[in-house]
Enzyme design. Structure first.
Site, PDB file in Angstrom:
ATOM      1  N   ARG A  36     129.659 -72.210  29.230  1.00  0.00           N
ATOM      2  CA  ARG A  36     128.449 -72.420  28.428  1.00  0.00           C
ATOM      3  C   ARG A  36     128.697 -72.163  26.941  1.00  0.00           C
ATOM      4  NH1 ARG A  36     123.453 -70.019  32.169  1.00  0.00           N
ATOM      5  NH2 ARG A  36     123.311 -71.847  33.527  1.00  0.00           N
ATOM      6  N   LYS A 197     116.208 -78.747  52.097  1.00  0.00           N
ATOM      7  CA  LYS A 197     114.789 -78.859  52.412  1.00  0.00           C
ATOM      8  C   LYS A 197     114.068 -79.957  51.641  1.00  0.00           C
ATOM      9  CE  LYS A 197     114.232 -73.972  53.646  1.00  0.00           C
ATOM     10  NZ  LYS A 197     113.461 -72.730  53.382  1.00  0.00           N
ATOM     11  N   GLY A 377     117.369 -76.023  36.768  1.00  0.00           N
ATOM     12  CA  GLY A 377     115.929 -76.257  36.837  1.00  0.00           C
ATOM     13  C   GLY A 377     115.431 -77.301  35.865  1.00  0.00           C
TER      14      GLY A 377
END
Length: 396
Positions: A36, A197, A377
């Site tokens: 990063r 899921k 995210g």
């Protein structure tokens, strides 16, 4: 898109507040993975080359609004100096007199790193007062932390509205790649969505069936869609409670013109362990005591054929239980095909998400993808069609 880049800003002699993501792993005060940090180097160097003075704002860990020495950004200074090739000064806070003095005294060719923004509880509440305190130290705001752009925090959203704002090189690269993949892509567009899921990716699936031509579903998610088609999946991971939702997605895809691709054949084992005995079976012949742990070769052939007639590929999630051999075979084969097509110029390929990055790295395909996002995210929310506060704030 209305956001500006560093090329649109006059940086000479200007103090540039740069929001970065340097939330790197540290063990005993030593950075163990500087990826990063390395990815923000182009932004810092370009600001310095333009005569600007970079002042870095960042969070580190989850201190919950308290000063915690083990979460101080000071321990990153040596690694930052090595990466930037220049002196990095450190400010003991991200607002206040001491921080303002450090910013005012920053010399040409130097970088200033301010202390963890999340030492202030108001940071995660998008406090205008905290943002105003930060704004005192800069003339220009640059956001180079796409991975934090889905959070409306003081340093990512409120601050961007107080100064002339632009995207850094990493942010620019990420936004350009995502615009090419979903904003105005070359068609046909194919998406691969895998993982455990359906329930965690409902928004994603709902957005994609309106935007892509082919939606390939893999991993445990595929089993839930098989259940929705009354196909027995034995002991496989499946969300039977989501059966009706999966059926609705299949039905809606027919109206949007999106072709959903599910496994035709399956790799089945009685146990999920390395080198367990396996069978390759038609999708509707899973034994009662069997677990579907990967897609079979016929499915892989179908997927690679779709890749060959596609011009854009978006990938989020593996096709099987890739962490253990031999259940990584389908993911590896499909990834290497996508990489080859990208390398030859036939395909624009964009991928993101933790498991996805790990799977593509493991297959050796990652280096040839057009772009791989490590944003997690933020990448997922962008794919879901949601507005990211940190990006929207740049569009002034």
């Amino acid at each position: 898109m209305g956001w500006k880049t560093l090329d649109d800003m006059d940086l000479n002699g200007k103090r540039v507040l740069v929001r970065v993501d340097i939330n790197v792993p540290v063990v005993d005060g030593v950075v163990t993975d500087a990826t990063r940090i390395e990815r923000i180097v182009p932004t810092v160097r370009d600001i310095l080359a333009a005569g600007g003075k970079p002042i870095l704002l960042a969070h580190f860990g989850r201190p919950g609004g308290e000063r915690r020495q083990n979460l101080s950004l000071k321990q990153l200074v040596p690694t930052l100096e090595t990466a930037f090739g220049t002196r990095v000064r450190f400010g003991d806070d991200c607002v206040g007199i001491e921080a303002e003095t450090a910013a005012a005294n920053l010399g040409a060719g130097e970088v200033l790193l301010l202390e963890n923004t999340r030492f202030h509880a108001s940071e995660t509440k998008n406090s205008p007062e905290l943002a105003a305190g930060m704004a005192k130290m800069g003339d220009v705001y640059c956001n180079d932390a796409f991975s934090a752009a889905h959070r409306a925090h003081s340093s990512t959203e409120a601050l961007a509205r107080l100064l002339p704002a632009c995207a850094g090189r990493l942010m620019q690269q990420e936004l350009s790649a995502l615009e090419a993949a979903l904003g105005s892509p070359k068609r046909p567009v194919t998406a691969v969505v895998g993982g455990a899921k359906v329930s965690t990716k409902l928004d994603l699936l709902g957005n994609l069936i309106e935007k892509v031509d082919y939606l390939i579903i893999g991993g445990g998610m595929a089993n839930t869609f098989l259940v929705a088609q009354d196909i027995n999946v034995g002991k496989s991971l499946a969300e039977t409670a989501m059966k009706d939702t999966a059926a609705e997605i299949l039905s809606k895809a027919e109206t949007t013109g999106c072709q959903i691709i599910l496994p035709r054949d399956i790799v089945v084992a009685e146990k999920f362990e390395a080198n367990a005995p396996t069978q390759i079976l038609p999708v509707d012949q899973c034994p009662e005591d069997g677990m579907i742990l990967d897609a079979g070769p016929e499915t892989v052939a179908m997927i690679t054929e779709i890749f060959e007639k596609s011009q854009t590929l978006i990938w989020n999630g593996p096709l099987g239980a890739f962490e253990i051999e031999p259940f990584d075979a389908a993911t590896n084969a499909a990834a290497l095909k996508a990489a080859a097509l990208t390398r030859s110029g036939q395909l624009v390929s964009v991928a993101g998400g933790g498991d996805t990055v790990a799977a593509l790295n493991a297959s050796g395909a990652a280096k040839d993808f057009s772009y791989i996002s490590t944003a997690g995210g933020a990448f997922l929310e962008w794919m879901e069609g949601k507005t990211l506060p940190g990006v929207a704030a740049l569009d002034q």
